[in-house]
Structures are given as structure tokens and as C-alpha cells.
Design an enzyme around this catalytic site. Structure first.
Site, PDB file in Angstrom:
ATOM      1  CB  THR A 186      77.940  54.848  72.195  1.00  0.00           C
ATOM      2  OG1 THR A 186      78.484  55.456  73.221  1.00  0.00           O
ATOM      3  CG2 THR A 186      78.695  55.614  70.823  1.00  0.00           C
ATOM      4  CB  CYS A 193      58.792  36.650  65.331  1.00  0.00           C
ATOM      5  SG  CYS A 193      57.125  37.420  64.688  1.00  0.00           S
TER       6      CYS A 193
END
Length: 400
Positions: A241, A331
Site C-alpha cells: 500500500t 553510506c
């Protein structure tokens, strides 16, 4: 004992940025209440209208149609969907991919994975500032080339690539062009009506939106294969969703950024210049890594190397004094090896090991910059007093 965050000087915005209060309030509201645009009851209908409005707002931010946007669970998911999704859908008509050696490490790892599945990879050369000559795309492409992957802004050394020229060459040669816009969105004006980019990944947190959401623009007519198949509004390309809270908050951050963009660029550009002028005048033997200040460098980024002292020592010493910087890419796990970016641009080992990154954001103030400069110059001076390499350098200089 924890130090109060509001007393810290945060200069690591390219790792993560604080979220706009207005965006956070929307995120909280749509997380707390039972909103789902898939439901057909009245709250679902209301949710759908809210979502459509948010999509319109975000699409105007980068100059595209709402139907060309897919929202994922994070920036790396958007990047993987764009690159690997395109490869899986189109690899039967060609196996060749172009990229640069200074792309973010996870992208290079992803492309290495595709090599094991049959992809042929060519690295575009970069100069000492990390710049790719777009003409190299034309020279190194083959009839088998189906994709070119190129970042807009390098988060380590601040290089801004010539994306419009690169995209136009790819369009002329019928090569799909994927752009990693993780560090461009909110910092460089983007109008996809004027630049023929095929796929563009955007990170809302880099312009003070929520964490944990990524955006992939897919130009109309570009076909990709789902990585996590879904039946929802996201073109059937991403399962689950819609994340109402994050999408609405990201759209609000984009809206605020648009309103303050000129003011933000002028302010951060001034701070960048102020920092570099003061550091270069106060600290001997310090160099700027990447392009000089100007149109080829992100105004958010300063990567510097004061020689004879380690980058991690600088970061930890500054941290103890309440100044937060970074060394190396944000990262990738830290280690004692120099980064692939520094290797690609041919930076000397000692300069690479002494580098630190200062990255600015909308919440940065002049008072913080002045305090940082006093602290940082003091830290470098103190570390050099303890550096054997620095003492040897001074001794040799004095004896000459």
C-alpha cells in the site's frame, strides 16, 4: 552523558538532513490516523484525494507527470528498481552498460552483480576533479549499449556532472539514461521537461523530507521489470500500500524547498565560500578535493585534506568539541582504505587519508560556521603538534 542536539554543530547534512517541522507534522498525522488510498469508504476516498494532491505537488518539483513517479521504501530501493528493473526488462536487446568509476559504491556493486548475470560494463573515464566528458559516452558506446548510469552530484567530492549534455547524447544514440539524483534534488533546479533523462532517483531526505522513502521517475515509454511486484497505484512496479505519511511529507518538503530555493542557495553558497577562504588562509598545507568552488561543485560540499593528520582523528577530535563532520563516503563502512572515488581521481594516498567532508544544510547558521572554524583550526593545529610526519616536514623545511 549525552550532549543536547541543539548545542551540537551539525555539518554532516549529506549523510542525513533534519526534517522540516511542517513535513514532520504531516508525517505524524498520516501515520497516526487510518488513511489508506486503496479503501473505498469515505476515509479511503479522502486519502486518495490527498495522495493525488501530493503527487501533483512533487511532480511539479521536478517537472514531470504524476504518473511517471514511483515511491519506494528508500533511495536505494528506487535506484535498484531503476537500474536492475531496466536491465531485466531490456537485456535481451543489448548487454552493454556505461557508468563512471565514482558512482556511489552500492551502485557499482549492483552493476557488478549484473555483470555476473551477463552484463558488459564499461567505466567512463573521469578527470582529477571527477568530471565525465559526455563525449566519452558517444565514443565508448556500442550497438549493444542499452543503459548509461551517471550520478548528478558526487556526495564525496561535490562534482556536478554535465547531465543535460550526457542525457542528450544518450537520447541521440537510443541509450536509456539513468541518473542518480540522490544529492541533486533540492540543490539543483530540475526540470525533466527540458532534460531527456529516462530514469531519475531522488532522495527526499536530502531536502529535509522524511527518511525511509525514495522516488523513482520513469519517463513515459521507458519499460522496466518489477523487483517487488505490486498491484497498487505505483504502476504495479512496487508492492504494498502507498506510504501515505512519507509521500505527503516528501511533497511538503518539496513545496517548502521550492519556496525558499533561491534564499537557500545564496545562503549555503556564502557559507561554503566563507569556510574555504578562512581555512585556506589559516591552515597551511591544506587542499580542496574535487572541483574548485563554482558551477562544477555542489555548494553543499567541501572535502578538504590538511596534510599529515588523519581524517578520522579530525572527526573524532571535532566530535569531542561538539562539531559533527564525516570522513569518507556516508553510506559505506569506514575502514583504513582510501575510497574508490579518491582512487578514480588519482588523489595521493596521504591526502586521501587526511580528508574530511563538511556538508552544509538549510539549518546551518553563520554563528555555527564561526564557532566551527575556531574549533576546527584549533583541532588541526593540535593534531599537527602530535604528528611525527608534520614535525619531519617542518624540520626538513627549516633546514633547506
Amino acid at each position: 552523558m549525552e550532549r543536547s542536539i541543539d548545542k551540537l554543530i551539525f555539518l554532516d547534512h549529506q549523510s542525513v538532513s533534519p526534517v522540516f517541522k511542517e513535513a514532520l507534522e504531516l508525517f505524524y498525522h498520516y501515520s497516526l490516523e487510518p488513511f489508506s488510498p486503496l479503501s473505498i469508504h469515505q476515509l479511503g476516498i479522502q486519502s486518495k484525494k490527498t495522495l493525488e494532491s501530493a503527487l501533483e505537488s512533487f511532480s511539479s518539483f521536478i517537472g514531470c507527470s504524476p504518473d511517471e513517479l514511483v515511491f519506494t521504501g528508500g533511495i536505494w530501493e528506487a535506484i535498484i528498481l531503476g537500474i536492475e528493473g531496466f536491465w531485466r526488462k531490456n537485456s535481451l536487446r543489448g548487454k552493454h552498460i556505461l557508468t563512471s568509476p565514482i558512482e556511489q559504491k552500492p551502485i557499482l556493486l549492483l552493476l557488478d552483480k549484473l555483470k555476473r548475470e551477463g552484463a558488459q560494463l564499461t567505466l567512463l573515464p573521469v578527470d582529477k576533479e571527477g568530471m565525465v566528458d559526455p563525449k566519452a559516452i558517444e565514443e565508448l558506446s556500442t550497438p549493444q549499449t542499452i543503459l548509461c548510469c551517471l550520478q548528478w552530484v558526487n556526495p564525496e567530492i561535490g562534482t556536478i556532472q554535465k547531465i543535460k549534455e550526457a542525457a542528450e547524447i544518450c537520447e541521440k544514440k537510443s541509450i536509456a539514461f539513468f541518473c542518480d539524483g540522490s544529492y541533486a534534488g533540492g540543490w539543483i533546479p530540475i526540470d525533466l521537461k527540458k532534460i531527456p533523462i529516462s530514469l531519475l532517483a531522488i532522495n527526499p531526505n536530502q531536502f529535509n523530507g522524511p527518511k525511509g522513502i525514495g522516488v523513482l521517475y520513469i519517463r513515459q515509454g521507458i519499460e522496466i521489470e518489477p523487483i517487488i511486484p505490486g498491484l497498487n497505484k505505483e504502476l504495479g512496479l512496487w508492492g504494498g500500500t502507498e506510504n501515505m505519511a512519507s509521500i505527503v511529507a516528501a511533497a511538503k518538503a518539496a513545496e517548502i524547498t521550492t519556496k525558499i530555493f533561491k534564499e537557500k542557495i545564496e545562503k549555503i553558497g556564502y557559507f561554503q565560500k566563507l569556510i574555504w577562504e578562512r581555512i585556506s588562509a589559516s591552515i597551511p598545507m591544506v587542499s580542496l578535493n574535487g572541483p574548485q568552488l563554482g558551477p562544477n561543485r555542489s555548494i553543499q560540499n567541501l572535502n578538504i585534506s590538511p596534510e599529515f593528520i588523519g581524517g578520522e582523528a579530525q572527526v573524532l577530535s571535532c566530535d569531542m568539541k561538539g562539531v559533527l563532520l564525516s570522513s569518507g563516503p556516508s553510506c559505506v563502512q569506514k575502514n583504513l582504505r582510501i575510497s574508490h572515488v579518491f582512487k578514480a581521481v588519482g588523489l595521493e594516498y596521504q591526502k586521501a587519508m587526511s580528508s574530511v567532508r563538511i556538508s552544509l544544510g538549510i539549518t546551518t547558521t553563520k554563528e555555527e560556521i564561526e564557532r566551527f572554524l575556531d574549533i576546527y583550526i584549533g583541532v588541526v593545529t593540535k593534531l599537527r603538534e602530535m604528528s611525527i610526519g608534520w614535525k619531519k616536514f617542518l624540520s626538513k623545511k627549516n633546514s633547506e
